[in-house]
Design an enzyme around this catalytic site. Structure first.
Site: not given
Ligand code: ADP
Length: 191
Positions: A88, A13, A127
């Protein structure tokens, strides 16, 4: 253009978000990146979010929703935006609907990247070596996949029912995936 980029952790993403956002001239808004910036600056939001992130759990909806609302209210997001990592949860979907409706616009498309689950784990372990992210250990990676399946995968059906879902094969070379996303989005009318 108002877009969401969805997919499990490791689907690519973040990589694709930048290309797609540049293409449409809108900011890429990554909740993960905003949380990480807050963690590294030691802000109260970062201190709160870190506990959840390190465990592979979602940050509570109220915290995340508030942060996204503030970001979307910034001037650069007025013409549109691409959301990476939000919504999410179903509660976040409802919240985002309200934010967009308030501006009198609509969500144009939700792009979901599909990737085999074993490939996802391999990419994230790789990664871990190159980027050193705190949440890229094997246990936390597996937990993030579980949380995605439980809480976020159901959102795909919500958007499919609305007729705005665009499914894209996320396997293979980065450039090929980008080309597939552009081809799929060229089909939809822009607002
Ligand atoms: P990935 O999709 O690779 O797991 P991200 O960088 O998108 O990682 O997100 C890292 C962390 O940030 C998630 O595991 C969560 O703890 C938090 N996070 C990100 N976006 C959200 C969201 N929309 N709602 C709740 N927690 C979030």
């Amino acid at each position: 253009m108002r877009l969401i980029l969805m997919g499990p952790p490791g689907a690519g993403k973040g990589t694709q978000a930048r290309f797609v956002a540049d293409h449409f001239g809108v900011p890429a808004i990554s909740t993960g990146d905003i949380f990480r910036a807050n963690v590294s600056q030691g802000t109260p939001l970062g201190i709160e979010a870190k506990r959840y992130m390190d465990a592979g759990e979602y940050v509570p909806d109220e915290v995340t929703n508030h942060m996204v609302r503030n970001r979307i209210d910034e001037a650069d997001a007025a013409p549109g935006f691409l959301l990476d990592g939000y919504p999410r949860t179903l509660a976040q979907v409802t919240e985002l609907d309200g934010m967009i409706e308030f501006t009198g616009h609509r969500l144009d498309a939700v792009v979901v990247l599909t990737v085999d689950s074993e490939e996802l784990v391999q990419r994230l372990l790789q990664r871990a070596v190159t980027d050193g992210r705190a949440d890229d250990t094997e246990d936390v990676i597996r937990r993030r996949q579980e949380v995605y399946l439980e809480q976020t995968a159901p959102l795909i059906e919500v958007y499919r029912e609305r007729g705005i879902l665009v499914e894209v094969d996320g396997m293979g070379e980065v450039d090929d995936v980008t080309a597939r996303i552009f081809a799929a989005l060229d089909e939809i009318p822009q607002s």
